[in-house]
Design a protein around this motif. Structure first.
Motif, PDB file in Angstrom:
ATOM      1  N   LEU A  81       0.953  -1.173   0.065  1.00 53.29           N
ATOM      2  CA  LEU A  81       0.033   0.039  -0.137  1.00 53.29           C
ATOM      3  C   LEU A  81       0.757   1.226  -0.011  1.00 53.29           C
ATOM      4  O   LEU A  81       0.324   2.377  -0.712  1.00 53.29           O
ATOM      5  N   GLY A  82       2.039   1.158   0.458  1.00 54.75           N
ATOM      6  CA  GLY A  82       2.765   2.275   0.645  1.00 54.75           C
ATOM      7  C   GLY A  82       3.663   2.715  -0.375  1.00 54.75           C
ATOM      8  O   GLY A  82       4.155   3.723  -0.703  1.00 54.75           O
ATOM      9  N   THR A  83       3.895   1.694  -1.450  1.00 57.79           N
ATOM     10  CA  THR A  83       4.569   1.760  -2.705  1.00 57.79           C
ATOM     11  C   THR A  83       3.675   1.357  -3.744  1.00 57.79           C
ATOM     12  O   THR A  83       4.311   1.520  -5.014  1.00 57.79           O
ATOM     13  N   ARG A  84       2.595   1.269  -3.756  1.00 59.94           N
ATOM     14  CA  ARG A  84       1.657   0.905  -4.713  1.00 59.94           C
ATOM     15  C   ARG A  84       1.682   2.049  -5.809  1.00 59.94           C
ATOM     16  O   ARG A  84       1.460   1.682  -7.177  1.00 59.94           O
ATOM     17  N   HIS A  85       2.005   3.473  -5.677  1.00 58.38           N
ATOM     18  CA  HIS A  85       2.352   4.367  -6.736  1.00 58.38           C
ATOM     19  C   HIS A  85       3.451   4.141  -7.718  1.00 58.38           C
ATOM     20  O   HIS A  85       3.474   4.634  -8.664  1.00 58.38           O
ATOM     21  N   ASP A  86       4.365   3.063  -7.143  1.00 56.60           N
ATOM     22  CA  ASP A  86       5.534   2.979  -7.907  1.00 56.60           C
ATOM     23  C   ASP A  86       5.282   1.681  -8.801  1.00 56.60           C
ATOM     24  O   ASP A  86       6.009   1.456  -9.875  1.00 56.60           O
ATOM     25  N   TRP A  87       4.089   1.055  -8.771  1.00 58.26           N
ATOM     26  CA  TRP A  87       3.778   0.050  -9.902  1.00 58.26           C
ATOM     27  C   TRP A  87       2.922   0.679 -10.756  1.00 58.26           C
ATOM     28  O   TRP A  87       2.234   1.547 -10.872  1.00 58.26           O
ATOM     29  N   ASP A  88       2.866   0.092 -12.057  1.00 57.31           N
ATOM     30  CA  ASP A  88       2.274   0.315 -13.244  1.00 57.31           C
ATOM     31  C   ASP A  88       0.630   0.117 -12.978  1.00 57.31           C
ATOM     32  O   ASP A  88       0.306  -0.684 -12.096  1.00 57.31           O
ATOM     33  N   GLU A  89      -0.083   0.912 -13.559  1.00 52.30           N
ATOM     34  CA  GLU A  89      -1.526   1.053 -13.425  1.00 52.30           C
ATOM     35  C   GLU A  89      -2.212  -0.121 -13.497  1.00 52.30           C
ATOM     36  O   GLU A  89      -3.162  -0.785 -12.928  1.00 52.30           O
ATOM     37  N   THR A  90      -1.615  -1.106 -14.366  1.00 55.20           N
ATOM     38  CA  THR A  90      -2.064  -2.412 -14.723  1.00 55.20           C
ATOM     39  C   THR A  90      -2.080  -3.390 -13.447  1.00 55.20           C
ATOM     40  O   THR A  90      -2.957  -4.206 -13.087  1.00 55.20           O
ATOM     41  N   TRP A  91      -1.075  -3.127 -12.672  1.00 58.94           N
ATOM     42  CA  TRP A  91      -1.034  -3.971 -11.221  1.00 58.94           C
ATOM     43  C   TRP A  91      -1.990  -3.487 -10.237  1.00 58.94           C
ATOM     44  O   TRP A  91      -2.549  -4.081  -9.367  1.00 58.94           O
ATOM     45  N   HIS A  92      -2.613  -2.150 -10.439  1.00 56.92           N
ATOM     46  CA  HIS A  92      -3.702  -1.494  -9.266  1.00 56.92           C
ATOM     47  C   HIS A  92      -4.603  -2.130  -9.514  1.00 56.92           C
ATOM     48  O   HIS A  92      -5.631  -2.605  -8.624  1.00 56.92           O
ATOM     49  N   ALA A 115       3.744 -21.274 -17.230  1.00 56.52           N
ATOM     50  CA  ALA A 115       4.801 -20.780 -18.294  1.00 56.52           C
ATOM     51  C   ALA A 115       4.864 -19.379 -18.079  1.00 56.52           C
ATOM     52  O   ALA A 115       5.703 -18.546 -18.569  1.00 56.52           O
ATOM     53  N   ASP A 116       3.499 -18.906 -17.617  1.00 57.89           N
ATOM     54  CA  ASP A 116       3.482 -17.051 -17.329  1.00 57.89           C
ATOM     55  C   ASP A 116       4.454 -16.699 -16.340  1.00 57.89           C
ATOM     56  O   ASP A 116       4.758 -15.334 -16.430  1.00 57.89           O
ATOM     57  N   ALA A 117       4.983 -17.504 -15.595  1.00 63.39           N
ATOM     58  CA  ALA A 117       6.258 -17.121 -14.797  1.00 63.39           C
ATOM     59  C   ALA A 117       7.211 -16.426 -15.517  1.00 63.39           C
ATOM     60  O   ALA A 117       8.018 -15.459 -14.793  1.00 63.39           O
ATOM     61  N   ASP A 118       7.527 -16.676 -16.790  1.00 62.56           N
ATOM     62  CA  ASP A 118       8.664 -16.109 -17.366  1.00 62.56           C
ATOM     63  C   ASP A 118       8.276 -15.266 -18.398  1.00 62.56           C
ATOM     64  O   ASP A 118       8.966 -14.692 -19.186  1.00 62.56           O
ATOM     65  N   ALA A 119       6.960 -14.740 -18.483  1.00 64.79           N
ATOM     66  CA  ALA A 119       6.276 -14.106 -19.422  1.00 64.79           C
ATOM     67  C   ALA A 119       6.903 -12.548 -19.152  1.00 64.79           C
ATOM     68  O   ALA A 119       7.140 -11.978 -17.943  1.00 64.79           O
ATOM     69  N   PRO A 120       7.066 -11.474 -20.212  1.00 65.02           N
ATOM     70  CA  PRO A 120       7.352 -10.364 -19.985  1.00 65.02           C
ATOM     71  C   PRO A 120       6.520  -9.788 -19.154  1.00 65.02           C
ATOM     72  O   PRO A 120       5.028  -9.768 -19.141  1.00 65.02           O
ATOM     73  N   GLY A 121       6.757  -8.776 -18.068  1.00 63.83           N
ATOM     74  CA  GLY A 121       5.952  -8.245 -17.144  1.00 63.83           C
ATOM     75  C   GLY A 121       5.635  -9.158 -15.939  1.00 63.83           C
ATOM     76  O   GLY A 121       4.828  -8.460 -14.984  1.00 63.83           O
ATOM     77  N   ALA A 122       6.113 -10.243 -15.777  1.00 67.84           N
ATOM     78  CA  ALA A 122       5.787 -11.227 -14.564  1.00 67.84           C
ATOM     79  C   ALA A 122       6.343 -10.785 -13.483  1.00 67.84           C
ATOM     80  O   ALA A 122       7.719 -10.219 -13.603  1.00 67.84           O
TER      81      ALA A 122
END
Length: 193
Positions: free
Chosen positions: A125-136, A171-178
């Motif tokens: 919660l304290g660092t969520r602004h550091d994450w891309d909007e898709t993660w929100h 296999a998604d564990a190695d996907a871009p953005g994982a």
């Protein structure tokens, strides 16, 4: 680490539970599981403890089989430690164990797990602004209230665990953005007012 060993979990018995149930030991094991092998000095720095304390508690964890030497690392007297398993499960029969030490150890373990979950959520919660909007929008803080007998709650928990396991080694564990994702599940009875 071979694939079958990757998610090896250990079920606690009274001896291993008592050996683990110390706040610093739980933190040390968590750090080794999360960040990989380390020396007592590295762990001391990470956790803000003395290397003497981390060294002592690592040896205690080793006596009950939670950590072991990592022979692929280190030179001379430098001792590297690694987690022997990647998970821990509480055998439900321990809740019925009449030994006060076992009951006290359960309390320490559960309190530390709850504290860790709270710290992890607060960090996000304290660092969520550091994450891309898709993660929100992908993240979740839901809660639900159901009326269930204990057997149905057990069934629900088992189904949730089975579903989570289907996502563990995709296999998604190695996907871009994982990214590493923490998922906390808390299910407990609550007194009605």
């Amino acid at each position: 680490m071979s694939e079958p060993e990757k998610h090896l979990s250990r079920t606690l018995d009274p001896r291993s539970l008592r050996g683990l149930a110390h706040p610093l030991r739980i933190q040390l094991l968590r750090a080794l599981r999360r960040y990989g092998p380390a020396t007592a000095s590295q762990l001391a720095e990470r956790l803000g403890e003395s290397s003497g304390a981390t060294s002592y508690h690592l040896r205690q964890l080793a006596t009950v089989g939670f950590v072991e030497d990592d022979p692929t690392r280190g030179k001379g007297r430098e001792r590297w430690w690694k987690a022997a398993q990647q998970g821990t499960a509480l055998d439900e029969t321990l809740h019925k164990n009449p030994d006060p030490e076992v009951q006290g150890a359960i309390e320490v373990l559960l309190f530390e797990v709850a504290t860790t979950h709270t710290q992890e959520m607060n960090t996000y919660l304290g660092t969520r602004h550091d994450w891309d909007e898709t993660w929100h929008s992908a993240s979740d803080m839901s809660d639900f209230t159901l009326r269930l007998p204990a057997a149905k709650l057990r069934e629900l928990n088992e189904k949730l665990h089975e579903l989570i396991d289907t996502y563990r080694d995709t296999a998604d564990a190695d996907a871009p953005g994982a990214e590493r994702v923490r998922l906390h599940l808390h299910a407990f009875p609550q007194q009605e007012d």
